[in-house]
Design a protein around this motif. Structure first.
Motif, mmCIF file in Angstrom:
data_model
loop_
_atom_site.group_PDB
_atom_site.id
_atom_site.type_symbol
_atom_site.label_atom_id
_atom_site.label_comp_id
_atom_site.label_asym_id
_atom_site.label_seq_id
_atom_site.Cartn_x
_atom_site.Cartn_y
_atom_site.Cartn_z
ATOM 1 N N LEU A 152 1.272 -1.251 -0.010
ATOM 2 C CA LEU A 152 0.352 0.053 -0.180
ATOM 3 C C LEU A 152 0.722 1.250 -0.046
ATOM 4 O O LEU A 152 0.576 2.546 -0.816
ATOM 5 C CB LEU A 152 -0.325 -0.102 1.244
ATOM 6 C CG LEU A 152 -1.975 1.364 1.212
ATOM 7 C CD1 LEU A 152 -2.370 1.465 0.334
ATOM 8 C CD2 LEU A 152 -2.296 1.230 2.720
ATOM 9 N N LEU A 153 1.907 1.436 0.906
ATOM 10 C CA LEU A 153 2.141 2.114 0.834
ATOM 11 C C LEU A 153 3.404 2.522 -0.361
ATOM 12 O O LEU A 153 3.650 3.980 -0.581
ATOM 13 C CB LEU A 153 3.465 2.191 2.299
ATOM 14 C CG LEU A 153 3.111 2.480 3.651
ATOM 15 C CD1 LEU A 153 3.798 2.782 4.404
ATOM 16 C CD2 LEU A 153 1.631 3.918 3.614
ATOM 17 N N GLN A 154 4.297 1.818 -0.674
ATOM 18 C CA GLN A 154 4.899 1.274 -2.078
ATOM 19 C C GLN A 154 3.777 2.463 -3.521
ATOM 20 O O GLN A 154 4.590 2.779 -3.874
ATOM 21 C CB GLN A 154 5.167 0.732 -2.070
ATOM 22 C CG GLN A 154 5.335 0.411 -3.527
ATOM 23 C CD GLN A 154 6.647 -1.041 -3.868
ATOM 24 O OE1 GLN A 154 6.445 -1.676 -3.066
ATOM 25 N NE2 GLN A 154 7.524 -1.041 -5.002
ATOM 26 N N ARG A 155 2.979 1.612 -3.236
ATOM 27 C CA ARG A 155 1.700 2.375 -4.250
ATOM 28 C C ARG A 155 1.248 3.898 -4.715
ATOM 29 O O ARG A 155 1.578 4.517 -5.331
ATOM 30 C CB ARG A 155 0.423 1.654 -3.983
ATOM 31 C CG ARG A 155 0.815 0.231 -5.056
ATOM 32 C CD ARG A 155 0.297 -0.304 -6.169
ATOM 33 N NE ARG A 155 1.189 -1.566 -6.384
ATOM 34 C CZ ARG A 155 1.342 -1.972 -7.377
ATOM 35 N NH1 ARG A 155 1.299 -0.942 -8.693
ATOM 36 N NH2 ARG A 155 1.479 -2.802 -7.750
ATOM 37 N N LEU A 156 1.402 4.246 -2.984
ATOM 38 C CA LEU A 156 0.793 5.609 -2.803
ATOM 39 C C LEU A 156 1.864 6.637 -2.931
ATOM 40 O O LEU A 156 2.257 8.112 -3.958
ATOM 41 C CB LEU A 156 0.404 5.966 -1.164
ATOM 42 C CG LEU A 156 -0.959 5.143 -0.784
ATOM 43 C CD1 LEU A 156 -0.996 5.496 0.580
ATOM 44 C CD2 LEU A 156 -2.108 5.521 -1.929
ATOM 45 N N GLU A 157 3.605 5.828 -2.822
ATOM 46 C CA GLU A 157 4.562 6.538 -3.171
ATOM 47 C C GLU A 157 5.142 7.103 -4.673
ATOM 48 O O GLU A 157 4.900 7.861 -4.925
ATOM 49 C CB GLU A 157 5.552 5.739 -2.145
ATOM 50 C CG GLU A 157 7.107 7.022 -1.858
ATOM 51 C CD GLU A 157 8.144 6.556 -1.473
ATOM 52 O OE1 GLU A 157 8.550 7.084 -0.948
ATOM 53 O OE2 GLU A 157 7.710 5.513 -0.751
ATOM 54 N N PRO A 174 8.505 6.965 12.252
ATOM 55 C CA PRO A 174 7.983 7.674 11.252
ATOM 56 C C PRO A 174 8.482 8.175 9.963
ATOM 57 O O PRO A 174 9.522 7.906 10.121
ATOM 58 C CB PRO A 174 8.164 9.307 11.837
ATOM 59 C CG PRO A 174 8.187 9.089 13.371
ATOM 60 C CD PRO A 174 9.067 8.149 13.735
ATOM 61 N N SER A 175 7.304 7.510 9.116
ATOM 62 C CA SER A 175 7.876 7.164 7.849
ATOM 63 C C SER A 175 8.130 9.049 7.195
ATOM 64 O O SER A 175 7.530 10.127 7.582
ATOM 65 C CB SER A 175 6.518 6.689 6.269
ATOM 66 O OG SER A 175 6.710 7.018 5.527
ATOM 67 N N SER A 176 9.211 8.671 6.502
ATOM 68 C CA SER A 176 9.849 9.771 5.585
ATOM 69 C C SER A 176 8.423 10.199 4.808
ATOM 70 O O SER A 176 8.627 11.324 4.291
ATOM 71 C CB SER A 176 11.310 9.674 5.010
ATOM 72 O OG SER A 176 11.330 8.564 4.198
ATOM 73 N N SER A 177 7.735 9.418 4.481
ATOM 74 C CA SER A 177 7.134 10.023 3.362
ATOM 75 C C SER A 177 5.524 10.255 3.777
ATOM 76 O O SER A 177 4.813 11.047 3.365
ATOM 77 C CB SER A 177 6.798 8.656 2.150
ATOM 78 O OG SER A 177 6.063 6.869 2.467
ATOM 79 N N VAL A 178 4.931 10.156 4.048
ATOM 80 C CA VAL A 178 3.995 10.186 5.447
ATOM 81 C C VAL A 178 3.947 11.155 6.622
ATOM 82 O O VAL A 178 2.415 11.675 7.093
ATOM 83 C CB VAL A 178 2.837 8.640 5.686
ATOM 84 C CG1 VAL A 178 2.608 7.732 4.501
ATOM 85 C CG2 VAL A 178 3.651 7.483 6.432
ATOM 86 N N GLN A 212 -0.251 1.798 -16.829
ATOM 87 C CA GLN A 212 -1.151 1.767 -15.903
ATOM 88 C C GLN A 212 -0.874 1.956 -14.673
ATOM 89 O O GLN A 212 -1.322 2.348 -14.325
ATOM 90 C CB GLN A 212 -1.834 0.359 -15.890
ATOM 91 C CG GLN A 212 -2.771 -0.209 -17.191
ATOM 92 C CD GLN A 212 -3.472 -1.413 -17.120
ATOM 93 O OE1 GLN A 212 -2.423 -2.604 -16.318
ATOM 94 N NE2 GLN A 212 -4.436 -1.291 -17.488
ATOM 95 N N LYS A 213 0.817 1.949 -13.993
ATOM 96 C CA LYS A 213 1.146 2.256 -13.039
ATOM 97 C C LYS A 213 1.662 3.626 -13.086
ATOM 98 O O LYS A 213 1.659 4.237 -11.449
ATOM 99 C CB LYS A 213 3.047 1.067 -13.227
ATOM 100 C CG LYS A 213 3.120 0.329 -13.281
ATOM 101 C CD LYS A 213 4.447 -0.474 -12.347
ATOM 102 C CE LYS A 213 4.131 -1.843 -12.413
ATOM 103 N NZ LYS A 213 5.864 -2.248 -12.841
ATOM 104 N N HIS A 214 1.286 4.407 -13.918
ATOM 105 C CA HIS A 214 0.962 6.263 -14.550
ATOM 106 C C HIS A 214 -0.105 6.096 -13.989
ATOM 107 O O HIS A 214 0.116 7.873 -14.100
ATOM 108 C CB HIS A 214 2.632 6.611 -15.363
ATOM 109 C CG HIS A 214 3.596 6.390 -14.758
ATOM 110 N ND1 HIS A 214 4.751 6.792 -13.724
ATOM 111 C CD2 HIS A 214 3.938 5.187 -15.561
ATOM 112 C CE1 HIS A 214 5.570 6.135 -14.377
ATOM 113 N NE2 HIS A 214 5.794 5.394 -15.408
ATOM 114 N N GLY A 215 -1.084 5.591 -14.162
ATOM 115 C CA GLY A 215 -1.969 6.317 -13.984
ATOM 116 C C GLY A 215 -3.412 5.849 -14.640
ATOM 117 O O GLY A 215 -3.551 4.749 -15.145
#
Length: 696
Positions: free
Chosen positions: A12-17, A62-66, A197-200
Motif C-alpha cells: 500500500l505504501l509503495q503504491r501511494l509513494e 515515522p515514515s519519511s513519506s507520510v 497503468q502504473k502511472h495512472g
C-alpha cells in the motif's frame, strides 16, 4: 458472520509513494475499514477482523513519506499488526495464525494487495458456501478466479492521473533487435500496458510504424517463437493500442508523433502524463513544450540505443523497455540452453519462417544466378530492396549485420562479399524445408503429369514427408502452409486460383514452380537415393501383384497403394519409383472407372512381360520357397537360417523380410527377436507352393 480484511501495508505504501499521492495515512486506514465493513454488510467496522500485514521492523520510526508512525496509525484504527519479515512465507504464516482452526469458516474475505504472494491466500482459506472474496488492487489478478475485483484507487478516492502513450514502434523494435533482444510481441504489448497503468489511468495509446512495409521492423515473434510481424497491427488493436501508419524512414514517425503530442497536450481535457516510447533525441523540443504545459513527461527507451541527451535530461523520467517488459537476449537464451541438462530442456519450438528465411532464400537465388560461392554485399542489398524484404539500404545493412552476428552469414569485409554459413542450424533447416517442398512439387508435377498441384494435396504430401523430421519441423498444417506461403512470396513457387475440376464455379488454390532452376542444396535429399528407389520398386511390384491376383482385379488404386507403402516412403521415394517404372515400361498408370464412385480412380497395373517385373517376382518366389523349406522341415524361421538358405547379403535379406512382413506373409514371434512365423495359408504362399488357391 465472520469477515476479514487483510491489508498489505508494504504494498500500500509503495503504491501511494510511486503515484506521488499525498494521503493522510490515518484516513487511508479508516477508509479501508469502513469500506470493508460496508462491503461485508456489517453494522460497524468493529465487527470486522482487520489485519495489517507488513515487515513492521521497517516502520519503527515515522515514515519519511507520510510523516507519521505507521504502526501507531494502524494499531490506533483497530488493526491487528501482523509482522512478516520474510515475504516468502507470508501466505503460510497468515493461514496458520488466523485460519488454521477447523471451526473457522469465513463469510467475507477482503485482501488489499497487488502482490501475488498474499492474494493466493484467497483459495486456501476455508469459506462458507455463500462466501464472497474480494481483491482490492490496481488491476485484476491474472491467476485468481471467482473473486470480486475492485480498484483500490476507487476505494480510497484517489484521483487518477490520465496517461497518454505514444510508441515509435519502428524505433523501439529496431533498438531492441540491435541490442540482441528477442522481440516477443506478446511480452512487449503486455509489459507496455502494465507499465503505463502504473502511472495512472490510460486514456490513449498509439503505436507508429510503416506497418505494410516488409522488413521495416525487427523480427517480431510470439511467445512460441513464431514470427508474427504481419499480425502486429491486429494484435495491437486487440490490446486497445491504435496502430498508426507512418511512412518508412528515420523522421517520418517522429514528425507524426511530435505533431500529435503537441496537439493533444494543448487540449483542455488532455492527459496528465505523456509517455513517449522512443530514444530519439529529436523529441527534445517536444518534451520541453509539453512540460511547459504542466504535464509530466516520461521517456521509454532501450539501453545502448537511447540518446545521451535524453538520458541526461534532469526534467525527464527515463524508463527502459527491456526492464519492464522482461526482454531476453538471444545470447542469454542460447547460453541457458547450453548450460541446462538434456532432461531439463523444453521441447524445441517450431521452426517457422522469419526474416532470416527471406535473407537465406534470396541469397541462395543470387548464388545460383552468379554460379559462384559468394556474392557482393551491394548485390544482396539491392535484391532485398527489390523483393521488398526491406524498405531501404540502411535496413538491409542492419539485417545483414544482425544475420552475420548470429552466425547465419559469412561476410568478407575485404572483398565486400557474403555467403551463407552452411553449418548454421537456421541455414540448414531453411534449405532443407525449401528443398523438400520444391522437390515434392516438381516430382508430383512430373510423375502425375499435372500442370499444378492442389494446395491441400501439397500440404498433405508435405505432412507425410519423412525427410522433414527433427525438432520443430513439420508439426501442423499451419506450419506447412506458412512455409509454402513464404516460398511463394520469395518467388520460388507461384500460387494461382483455378476452377475446381468438378465444380468450375468454385476456385481452388494451386501451386506451381516459379522457375525450373530453383537453387537446391548440394547434398542429396534424404530418402531419395537410388538404393531407396530400387527398394521401393520391389515393394510396389510385390504389393500390386498380390492385390490384383488375390482380388482378381486388373489394377490397384494408386492412392491406396501409396498409403500402404507410406511407412517406407521417406519423402518422394514412391513417386520416383513409379516414375522410373513408367519409363522402363514395367507399369501402367491410368484412370479407371470406379464402381463405387461417379469419378474415375487413378490406378496402377503391372506389365507382366516386363523383365523388371519378372525379375522381382522370381526373387519373391525364391524367397517364399526358402520360407517353405524351413517351414516344412520344421526348422525355426530365423534371420540366420534365411541367410543360409538364400545366400543374400544383409541389405537384401532385411528388405525381403520387411516386404514379407508388410504383405502379411511373415509375422514376428512376440518376445523372440529375429524369429518369425509363416502364414502358410496366405494366398501368395499357396500360389508359390502350387496349392489350389481357390480352395484356400
Amino acid at each position: 458472520m465472520t469477515a476479514y480484511l487483510i491489508v498489505d501495508v508494504d504494498d500500500l505504501l509503495q503504491r501511494l509513494e510511486s503515484r506521488g499521492v499525498a494521503q493522510d495515512l490515518q484516513a487511508v486506514a479508516r477508509t479501508l475499514l469502513n469500506s470493508a465493513a460496508l462491503a461485508a454488510g456489517l453494522g460497524s467496522p468493529s465487527q470486522l477482523v482487520a489485519i495489517a500485514v507488513a515487515d513492521w521492523n521497517r516502520y519503527r520510526r515515522p515514515s519519511s513519506s507520510v510523516g507519521v508512525g505507521v504502526q501507531q496509525v494502524f494499531a490506533g484504527e483497530g488493526y491487528d499488526l501482523f509482522n512478516v519479515p520474510d515475504r516468502k512465507v507470508v501466505a503460510d504464516a497468515l493461514l496458520m495464525h488466523y485460519f488454521s482452526f477447523d471451526d473457522i469458516s469465513v463469510d467475507e474475505l477482503i485482501v488489499a494487495t497487488s502482490r501475488l504472494d498474499i492474494s493466493t491466500l484467497v483459495h486456501r482459506v476455508q469459506t462458507t458456501d455463500r462466501a464472497r472474496v474480494r481483491i482490492w488492487a490496481d488491476e485484476p489478478p491474472a491467476d485468481l478466479h471467482n473473486v470480486i475485483f475492485q480498484p483500490l484507487e476507487g476505494i480510497l478516492g484517489i484521483p487518477s492521473k490520465g496517461v497518454a502513450l505514444y510508441i515509435d514502434f519502428e524505433n523501439i523494435s529496431i533498438s531492441l533487435s540491435e541490442q540482441g533482444y528477442i522481440l516477443d510481441i506478446d511480452g512487449l504489448i503486455s509489459g507496455m500496458i502494465r507499465q503505463a497503468q502504473k502511472h495512472g489511468q490510460v486514456v490513449h495509446m498509439a503505436a507508429y510504424a510503416p506497418w505494410s512495409q516488409r522488413g521495416s521492423l525487427g523480427p517480431l515473434t510470439d511467445h512460441t517463437g513464431r514470427e508474427v510481424s504481419d499480425e502486429v497491427p491486429s494484435r495491437l488493436a486487440r490490446a486497445s493500442i491504435d496502430p498508426v501508419f507512418s511512412l518508412p524512414g528515420k523522421n517520418s514517425a517522429d514528425m507524426r508523433i511530435a505533431k500529435e503530442v503537441l496537439d493533444d497536450s494543448a487540449r483542455p481535457d488532455s492527459a496528465d502524463v505523456f509517455i513517449i516510447a522512443s530514444g530519439d533525441r529529436d523529441f527534445n523540443e517536444v518534451f520541453s513544450a509539453v512540460r511547459t504545459r504542466n504535464k509530466q513527461v516520461i521517456v521509454w527507451g532501450v539501453r545502448g540505443s537511447t540518446s545521451r541527451t535524453v538520458e541526461s535530461n534532469p526534467a525527464l523520467e527515463v524508463e527502459y523497455v527491456e526492464d519492464f517488459c522482461n526482454m531476453k537476449r538471444h545470447i542469454d537464451v542460447i547460453a541457458a540452453s547450453a548450460a541446462a541438462s538434456p532432461e531439463a530442456l523444453d521441447e524445441e519450438p517450431e521452426f517457422r519462417p522469419s526474416q532470416w528465411s527471406t535473407l537465406i532464400l534470396q541469397l541462395d537465388i543470387l548464388l545460383k544466378e552468379a554460379e559462384a560461392p559468394t556474392v557482393a554485399l551491394e548485390r544482396l542489398v539491392r535484391q532485398l530492396i527489390a523483393t521488398r524484404a526491406v524498405p531501404d539500404a540502411d535496413r538491409a545493412d542492419t539485417l545483414i549485420n544482425q544475420a552475420a552476428g548470429r552466425g547465419l552469414l559469412i561476410v568478407d569485409p575485404a572483398m565486400d562479399t557474403v555467403t551463407p554459413n552452411p553449418s548454421n542450424p537456421i541455414v540448414q533447416k531453411t534449405r532443407l524445408i525449401r528443398d523438400r517442398i520444391v522437390h515434392r512439387v516438381a516430382n508430383t508435377l512430373h510423375v502425375r503429369g499435372w500442370e499444378y498441384v492442389n494446395y491441400g494435396f501439397l500440404l498433405k504430401g508435405i505432412g507425410m514427408d519423412h525427410g522433414l523430421l527433427g525438432p520443430g519441423l513439420n508439426p501442423t498444417d499451419t506450419w506447412r502452409s506458412e512455409w509454402v506461403d513464404i516460398l511463394v512470396r520469395e518467388g520460388i513457387l507461384t500460387r494461382e486460383l483455378v476452377p475446381h475440376r468438378h465444380n468450375p464455379e468454385d476456385l481452388v488454390p494451386v501451386i506451381k514452380l516459379a522457375d525450373e532452376g530453383v537453387p537446391l542444396s548440394v547434398p542429396p535429399l534424404p530418402g531419395v537415393t537410388q538404393e531407396d528407389v530400387d527398394d521401393m520398386v520391389q515393394r510396389i511390384i510385390v504389393s500390386v501383384e498380390q492385390f490384383t491376383s488375390f482380388r482378381g482385379f486388373a489394377w490397384c488404386p494408386l492412392g491406396s497403394l501409396h498409403r500402404r507403402l507410406r511407412p517406407f516412403d521417406p519423402g518422394t521415394t514412391f513417386q520416383q519409383a513409379v516414375e522410373e517404372m513408367l519409363e522402363d515400361g514395367s507399369v501402367l498408370v491410368e484412370e479407371y472407372e470406379n464402381p463405387q464412385s461417379e469419378f474415375t480412380t487413378k490406378g496402377i497395373s503391372l506389365v507382366e512381360q516386363s523383365p523388371q517385373v519378372q525379375d522381382v517376382l522370381n526373387n519373391r518366389n525364391a524367397f517364399i520357397r526358402a520360407l517353405l523349406n524351413l517351414y516344412e522341415s520344421r526348422q525355426p524361421i530365423t534371420r540366420e537360417a534365411l541367410q543360409e538358405q538364400t545366400g543374400m547379403d544383409d541389405h537384401d535379406l532385411d528388405l525381403w523380410i520387411s516386404i514379407m512382413q508388410s504383405e502379411n506373409v511373415l509375422k514376428s514371434v512376440p518376445g523372440q527377436p529375429h524369429l518369425y512365423s509363416l502364414f502358410r495359408t496366405h494366398h501368395t504362399v499357396c500360389m508359390v507352393a502350387g496349392d489350389n488357391t481357390e480352395e484356400t
